[in-house]
Scaffold this motif. Structure first.
Motif, PDB file in Angstrom:
ATOM      1  N   UNK A   7      31.767  24.602  34.492  1.00 34.02           N
ATOM      2  CA  UNK A   7      32.431  24.542  33.183  1.00 34.02           C
ATOM      3  C   UNK A   7      33.308  23.300  33.068  1.00 34.02           C
ATOM      4  N   UNK A   8      34.004  22.947  34.140  1.00 32.96           N
ATOM      5  CA  UNK A   8      34.847  21.755  34.092  1.00 32.96           C
ATOM      6  C   UNK A   8      34.021  20.498  33.863  1.00 32.96           C
ATOM      7  N   UNK A   9      32.870  20.417  34.492  1.00 29.26           N
ATOM      8  CA  UNK A   9      32.025  19.240  34.326  1.00 29.26           C
ATOM      9  C   UNK A   9      31.390  19.182  32.942  1.00 29.26           C
ATOM     10  N   UNK A  10      31.163  20.346  32.349  1.00 26.56           N
ATOM     11  CA  UNK A  10      30.523  20.376  31.033  1.00 26.56           C
ATOM     12  C   UNK A  10      31.547  20.714  29.950  1.00 26.56           C
ATOM     13  N   UNK A  11      32.680  20.028  29.996  1.00 24.72           N
ATOM     14  CA  UNK A  11      33.665  19.968  28.916  1.00 24.72           C
ATOM     15  C   UNK A  11      34.430  21.264  28.665  1.00 24.72           C
ATOM     16  N   UNK A  12      34.491  22.153  29.602  1.00 21.67           N
ATOM     17  CA  UNK A  12      35.309  23.356  29.471  1.00 21.67           C
ATOM     18  C   UNK A  12      36.429  23.291  30.497  1.00 21.67           C
ATOM     19  N   UNK A  13      37.275  22.270  30.388  1.00 20.47           N
ATOM     20  CA  UNK A  13      38.235  21.964  31.448  1.00 20.47           C
ATOM     21  C   UNK A  13      39.262  23.062  31.672  1.00 20.47           C
ATOM     22  N   UNK A  14      39.828  23.624  30.611  1.00 23.52           N
ATOM     23  CA  UNK A  14      40.919  24.587  30.788  1.00 23.52           C
ATOM     24  C   UNK A  14      40.421  25.873  31.452  1.00 23.52           C
ATOM     25  N   UNK A  15      39.429  26.502  30.873  1.00 20.12           N
ATOM     26  CA  UNK A  15      38.913  27.751  31.434  1.00 20.12           C
ATOM     27  C   UNK A  15      38.256  27.500  32.781  1.00 20.12           C
ATOM     28  N   UNK A  16      37.563  26.374  32.915  1.00 20.01           N
ATOM     29  CA  UNK A  16      36.910  26.053  34.181  1.00 20.01           C
ATOM     30  C   UNK A  16      37.902  25.830  35.303  1.00 20.01           C
ATOM     31  N   UNK A  17      39.000  25.148  34.999  1.00 23.03           N
ATOM     32  CA  UNK A  17      40.016  24.902  36.022  1.00 23.03           C
ATOM     33  C   UNK A  17      40.663  26.209  36.475  1.00 23.03           C
ATOM     34  N   UNK A  18      40.928  27.101  35.530  1.00 27.63           N
ATOM     35  CA  UNK A  18      41.510  28.392  35.900  1.00 27.63           C
ATOM     36  C   UNK A  18      40.542  29.197  36.768  1.00 27.63           C
ATOM     37  N   UNK A  19      39.272  29.220  36.389  1.00 27.76           N
ATOM     38  CA  UNK A  19      38.287  29.966  37.175  1.00 27.76           C
ATOM     39  C   UNK A  19      38.093  29.335  38.549  1.00 27.76           C
ATOM     40  N   UNK A  20      38.091  28.011  38.613  1.00 24.53           N
ATOM     41  CA  UNK A  20      37.961  27.339  39.904  1.00 24.53           C
ATOM     42  C   UNK A  20      39.150  27.645  40.798  1.00 24.53           C
ATOM     43  N   UNK A  21      40.341  27.578  40.241  1.00 28.68           N
ATOM     44  CA  UNK A  21      41.542  27.845  41.029  1.00 28.68           C
ATOM     45  C   UNK A  21      41.572  29.282  41.535  1.00 28.68           C
ATOM     46  N   UNK A  22      41.420  30.242  40.640  1.00 30.65           N
ATOM     47  CA  UNK A  22      41.529  31.640  41.050  1.00 30.65           C
ATOM     48  C   UNK A  22      40.350  32.083  41.908  1.00 30.65           C
ATOM     49  N   UNK A  23      39.160  31.585  41.610  1.00 32.30           N
ATOM     50  CA  UNK A  23      38.006  31.902  42.456  1.00 32.30           C
ATOM     51  C   UNK A  23      38.159  31.325  43.849  1.00 32.30           C
ATOM     52  N   UNK A  24      38.674  30.100  43.947  1.00 29.46           N
ATOM     53  CA  UNK A  24      38.900  29.472  45.254  1.00 29.46           C
ATOM     54  C   UNK A  24      39.980  30.197  46.046  1.00 29.46           C
ATOM     55  N   UNK A  25      41.043  30.600  45.358  1.00 23.54           N
ATOM     56  CA  UNK A  25      42.099  31.347  46.051  1.00 23.54           C
ATOM     57  C   UNK A  25      41.582  32.677  46.583  1.00 23.54           C
ATOM     58  N   UNK A  26      40.763  33.329  45.793  1.00 24.18           N
ATOM     59  CA  UNK A  26      40.193  34.611  46.240  1.00 24.18           C
ATOM     60  C   UNK A  26      39.266  34.389  47.426  1.00 24.18           C
ATOM     61  N   UNK A  27      38.453  33.342  47.371  1.00 26.58           N
ATOM     62  CA  UNK A  27      37.554  33.050  48.483  1.00 26.58           C
ATOM     63  C   UNK A  27      38.342  32.711  49.744  1.00 26.58           C
ATOM     64  N   UNK A  28      39.399  31.937  49.595  1.00 21.33           N
ATOM     65  CA  UNK A  28      40.250  31.620  50.755  1.00 21.33           C
ATOM     66  C   UNK A  28      40.880  32.874  51.349  1.00 21.33           C
ATOM     67  N   UNK A  29      41.357  33.777  50.497  1.00 17.41           N
ATOM     68  CA  UNK A  29      41.973  35.010  50.981  1.00 17.41           C
ATOM     69  C   UNK A  29      40.955  35.867  51.725  1.00 17.41           C
TER      70      UNK A  29
END
Length: 138
Positions: free
Chosen positions: A93-115
Motif C-alpha cells: 500500500x505504501x508503494x502504491x500511494x496509500x502511505x498513511x494506512x500502509x505505514x500504520x499496517x507496516x508498523x503494527x504488523x512488524x511489531x506483532x511479527x517481532x513480538x
C-alpha cells in the motif's frame, strides 16, 4: 534451535521482496509514461488490464484498506503469517500511494511479527522470575 534465527530472517527477507516487487510495479508499470501511452491508446496488450486495475486500486484506497483489515486477525491470533501479511500489505500500500494506512499496517504488523518471534525464542520456564513457590511451614 539453530534454525529459528534463519526462519525469523526469512519473514523479513520475504517482506523485503514484497517491497521490491511493489516498487517494480510502481515504477515499471504504473508510472512509466511509455506504458501509459501504450495502454491509453485502447489497442494495448492484454496486461494493460492489470495496470488499469492497479491504478483503480490505489485511486480508491483499496490497498491501504486491505492492509488495515489484515491487522485485525494479525493482532487477535498468534500467527506470524498473519502478522507478516499485514506488514506486506502495508508495504504494498505504501508503494502504491496509500502511505498513511500502509505505514500504520507496516508498523503494527512488524511489531506483532517481532513480538511473536521474540516469544518463540524465549525460554520456556514454568514460573516467571519473582514468582516463588510458597511453602506452608518452614
Amino acid at each position: 534451535m539453530t534454525s529459528l534465527p534463519w526462519r525469523a530472517a526469512g519473514w523479513w527477507l520475504a517482506l523485503l521482496a514484497v517491497g521490491l516487487g511493489a516498487t517494480a510495479l510502481r515504477f515499471g508499470l504504473i508510472e512509466s509514461s511509455a506504458i501509459g501511452q501504450l495502454c491509453g491508446s485502447g489497442h494495448g496488450p492484454a496486461w494493460c488490464t492489470l495496470r488499469t486495475w492497479l491504478v483503480l486500486g490505489f485511486l480508491h484506497h483499496v490497498y491501504g484498506s486491505l492492509a488495515l483489515v489484515a491487522l485485525l486477525p494479525a493482532w487477535l491470533l498468534r500467527r506470524p503469517s498473519l502478522a507478516w501479511l499485514a506488514a506486506a500489505l502495508g508495504v504494498f500500500a505504501m508503494q502504491l500511494y496509500g502511505a498513511e494506512a500502509g505505514a500504520l499496517a507496516l508498523l503494527l504488523g512488524s511489531l506483532r511479527l517481532l513480538r511473536l518471534q521474540a516469544d518463540a525464542r524465549a525460554p520456556r520456564t514454568p514460573h516467571r522470575p519473582g514468582e516463588q513457590q510458597v511453602q506452608h511451614q518452614p
